[in-house]
Design a protein around this motif. Structure first.
Motif, PDB file in Angstrom:
ATOM      1  N   ALA A 101       2.976   5.191   4.560  1.00  0.00           N
ATOM      2  CA  ALA A 101       4.021   5.603   3.620  1.00  0.00           C
ATOM      3  C   ALA A 101       4.882   6.705   4.224  1.00  0.00           C
ATOM      4  O   ALA A 101       6.111   6.664   4.128  1.00  0.00           O
ATOM      5  CB  ALA A 101       3.390   6.070   2.307  1.00  0.00           C
ATOM      6  N   VAL A 102       4.231   7.668   4.871  1.00  0.00           N
ATOM      7  CA  VAL A 102       4.988   8.760   5.505  1.00  0.00           C
ATOM      8  C   VAL A 102       5.828   8.217   6.658  1.00  0.00           C
ATOM      9  O   VAL A 102       7.017   8.515   6.764  1.00  0.00           O
ATOM     10  CB  VAL A 102       4.036   9.882   6.005  1.00  0.00           C
ATOM     11  N   ASP A 103       5.217   7.374   7.501  1.00  0.00           N
ATOM     12  CA  ASP A 103       5.948   6.823   8.653  1.00  0.00           C
ATOM     13  C   ASP A 103       7.172   6.021   8.220  1.00  0.00           C
ATOM     14  O   ASP A 103       8.224   6.092   8.840  1.00  0.00           O
ATOM     15  CB  ASP A 103       5.033   5.910   9.487  1.00  0.00           C
ATOM     16  N   THR A 127       8.618   6.242   5.256  1.00  0.00           N
ATOM     17  CA  THR A 127       9.280   6.985   4.161  1.00  0.00           C
ATOM     18  C   THR A 127       9.394   6.130   2.900  1.00  0.00           C
ATOM     19  O   THR A 127      10.483   5.943   2.358  1.00  0.00           O
ATOM     20  CB  THR A 127      10.687   7.510   4.551  1.00  0.00           C
ATOM     21  N   VAL A 128       8.277   5.626   2.466  1.00  0.00           N
ATOM     22  CA  VAL A 128       8.258   4.863   1.212  1.00  0.00           C
ATOM     23  C   VAL A 128       7.094   5.337   0.339  1.00  0.00           C
ATOM     24  O   VAL A 128       6.181   6.015   0.804  1.00  0.00           O
ATOM     25  CB  VAL A 128       8.129   3.339   1.431  1.00  0.00           C
ATOM     26  N   ASN A 129       7.161   4.953  -0.895  1.00  0.00           N
ATOM     27  CA  ASN A 129       6.163   5.284  -1.898  1.00  0.00           C
ATOM     28  C   ASN A 129       4.782   4.694  -1.544  1.00  0.00           C
ATOM     29  O   ASN A 129       4.690   3.556  -1.086  1.00  0.00           O
ATOM     30  CB  ASN A 129       6.694   4.665  -3.193  1.00  0.00           C
ATOM     31  N   ARG A 151       0.832  -2.007  -2.613  1.00  0.00           N
ATOM     32  CA  ARG A 151       1.111  -3.354  -3.116  1.00  0.00           C
ATOM     33  C   ARG A 151       1.287  -4.348  -1.972  1.00  0.00           C
ATOM     34  O   ARG A 151       0.745  -5.458  -1.997  1.00  0.00           O
ATOM     35  CB  ARG A 151       2.382  -3.331  -3.981  1.00  0.00           C
ATOM     36  N   ILE A 180      11.076  -3.409  -1.714  1.00  0.00           N
ATOM     37  CA  ILE A 180      10.582  -2.763  -0.506  1.00  0.00           C
ATOM     38  C   ILE A 180       9.205  -3.280  -0.097  1.00  0.00           C
ATOM     39  O   ILE A 180       8.920  -3.421   1.082  1.00  0.00           O
ATOM     40  CB  ILE A 180      10.636  -1.231  -0.672  1.00  0.00           C
ATOM     41  N   TYR A 181       8.363  -3.647  -1.083  1.00  0.00           N
ATOM     42  CA  TYR A 181       7.038  -4.162  -0.717  1.00  0.00           C
ATOM     43  C   TYR A 181       7.191  -5.422   0.140  1.00  0.00           C
ATOM     44  O   TYR A 181       6.443  -5.655   1.078  1.00  0.00           O
ATOM     45  CB  TYR A 181       6.192  -4.458  -1.974  1.00  0.00           C
ATOM     46  N   TYR A 182       8.211  -6.209  -0.178  1.00  0.00           N
ATOM     47  CA  TYR A 182       8.494  -7.447   0.550  1.00  0.00           C
ATOM     48  C   TYR A 182       8.927  -7.150   1.991  1.00  0.00           C
ATOM     49  O   TYR A 182       8.508  -7.813   2.941  1.00  0.00           O
ATOM     50  CB  TYR A 182       9.598  -8.186  -0.221  1.00  0.00           C
ATOM     51  N   ASN A 214       2.426   3.762  -3.526  1.00  0.00           N
ATOM     52  CA  ASN A 214       2.106   2.596  -4.372  1.00  0.00           C
ATOM     53  C   ASN A 214       2.743   1.315  -3.835  1.00  0.00           C
ATOM     54  O   ASN A 214       2.175   0.228  -3.953  1.00  0.00           O
ATOM     55  CB  ASN A 214       2.592   2.816  -5.807  1.00  0.00           C
ATOM     56  N   THR A 215       3.945   1.459  -3.266  1.00  0.00           N
ATOM     57  CA  THR A 215       4.646   0.297  -2.710  1.00  0.00           C
ATOM     58  C   THR A 215       3.914  -0.223  -1.471  1.00  0.00           C
ATOM     59  O   THR A 215       3.757  -1.434  -1.295  1.00  0.00           O
ATOM     60  CB  THR A 215       6.103   0.669  -2.351  1.00  0.00           C
ATOM     61  N   ARG A 263      -1.442   6.163   3.223  1.00  0.00           N
ATOM     62  CA  ARG A 263      -0.556   7.315   3.128  1.00  0.00           C
ATOM     63  C   ARG A 263       0.213   7.559   4.429  1.00  0.00           C
ATOM     64  O   ARG A 263       1.387   7.901   4.424  1.00  0.00           O
ATOM     65  CB  ARG A 263      -1.326   8.569   2.730  1.00  0.00           C
ATOM     66  N   GLN A 264      -0.476   7.342   5.555  1.00  0.00           N
ATOM     67  CA  GLN A 264       0.205   7.520   6.839  1.00  0.00           C
ATOM     68  C   GLN A 264       1.354   6.522   6.974  1.00  0.00           C
ATOM     69  O   GLN A 264       2.448   6.870   7.407  1.00  0.00           O
ATOM     70  CB  GLN A 264      -0.806   7.353   7.987  1.00  0.00           C
TER      71      GLN A 264
END
Lengths: 237, 128
Positions: B39-41, B43-45, B51, B9-11, B47-48, B36-37
């Motif tokens: 990540a919420v938008d 829908t992923v972790n 990275r 997913i980071y890719y 930390n990902t 964090r925003q």
């Protein structure tokens, strides 16, 4: 990295029946972990043991270095299904109950999460739909300030919009160093928020792997990987 | 955005941000949303996302300003380079796939010309 959860040589029997065998598991600070396994594999039991809610296991479970049950309860927030409450109780009463029982419960935080999830506190517990009840459980669980959050199958039988909202609230309100363990028996919806997956099979930890590693190593989705383990196609061989 | 669960997913987040920059939806010097925003938008972790952003920063596509956030680079050469890289990746995949079907180089060129011609005509049709 320090481990927030350290489980060693854990075995649990109930009525002479083996539920969990020789569990060894470390979970690092800050990780979001998917605990996967079939119904009856022992996911809920493991969570209840971590939360200090089930007793009589052999072996040790340390949370943030703490071994005593009372100390563990203070640093673990478990998604209780509210079965102990009278069905006619109003939601606002449940919230005050949480506030009284848990010194780390933040009403402020609850109001933020509840606002995001659109929970109606005026309702009675029995009047909540499955999805609304699950949102309430999540709201209550995430509103404690703890080291570990255990969410036991939070997506059972609820619609996809509620699911997405719950997942977003997990991302939004997770403290950077808190550990979140989410159990489920199907994974596609939560796989994108997981750092790691832990798979329980036949009462044991079958594997613990980084989610991104599964994707890059096997070019497989988490769901596929998990299914292949249950179908007996061991990819490690 | 929908992620393919078979690809790290980071890719995919990196490619998503490259795409936004190349197409001008994120302009040079623009601040990108907080970790964090994002990540919420998406829908992923968190930390990902972190990275992916760290790699974009070390590649020089994003610039991290302490206490202020992450910004799209103003170095146009770096953006052009990413654009080139993305194009080459697509061409590479197409070339490999066609070669696996035993299509020759000449045929590929021929088909591509014809394909572009057809697409243009179809587009014109739609406009009329």
């Amino acid at each position: 990295m320090t481990n927030t959860i350290e489980i060693s040589n854990l075995t649990y029997h109930k009525n002479y029946k083996s539920i969990l065998e020789d569990i060894n598991l470390n979970i690092e600070q800050g990780k979001t972990v998917g605990l996967l396994g079939e119904n009856g594999a022992g996911k809920t039991t493991l969570m209840r043991l971590i939360a200090g809610l089930a007793k009589g296991a052999h072996g040790t479970i340390k949370i943030a270095g703490q071994d005593a049950v009372a100390a563990k309860k203070a640093v673990v927030s478990f998604s209780e299904q509210l079965d102990g409450f009278n069905p006619s109780i109003r939601i606002e009463k449940i919230i005050s109950f949480y506030e009284d029982v848990y010194p780390d419960f933040s009403v402020d935080r609850y109001n933020q999460v509840a606002g995001f999830l659109q929970i109606d506190e005026g309702l009675r517990l029995s009047a909540l739909s499955k999805g609304m009840k699950e949102k309430l459980v999540i709201g209550l669980t995430l509103s404690r300030d703890t080291k570990v959050y255990l969410l036991d199958e939070p997506f059972g039988g609820i619609d996809s919009m509620s699911r997405k909202k719950i997942i977003q609230s997990i991302i939004k309100w997770k403290a950077p160093d808190a550990v979140i363990v989410v159990s489920d028996h199907y994974v596609s919806e939560i796989s994108s928020i997981l750092d790691e997956v832990v798979i329980i099979k036949d009462r044991r930890i079958y594997t613990q792997k980084s989610a991104e590693e599964i994707r890059s190593q096997y070019a497989e989705g988490i769901e596929q990987y998990y299914e292949s383990i249950y179908e007996g196609n061991d990819m490690d061989d | 955005m929908k992620f393919d669960d078979k690809i790290p997913i980071y890719y995919q987040i990196k490619n998503y941000i490259y795409g936004r920059i190349i197409t001008g939806k994120l302009v040079p010097g623009e601040k990108i949303p907080a970790v964090r925003q994002l990540a919420v938008d998406l829908t992923v972790n968190v930390n990902t996302v972190q990275r992916a952003l760290s790699e974009l920063i070390s590649e020089g596509i994003l610039e991290s300003k302490r206490g202020l956030g992450n910004f799209v680079t103003e170095d146009q050469a770096a953006i052009n380079q990413v654009r080139h890289k993305m194009i080459m990746e697509q061409l590479h995949a197409m070339y490999e796939n066609l070669h696996n079907l035993n299509v020759t180089d000449d045929e590929i060129v021929q088909y591509l010309r014809q394909y572009i011609k057809d697409r243009r005509t179809n587009k014109d049709d739609q406009h009329n």
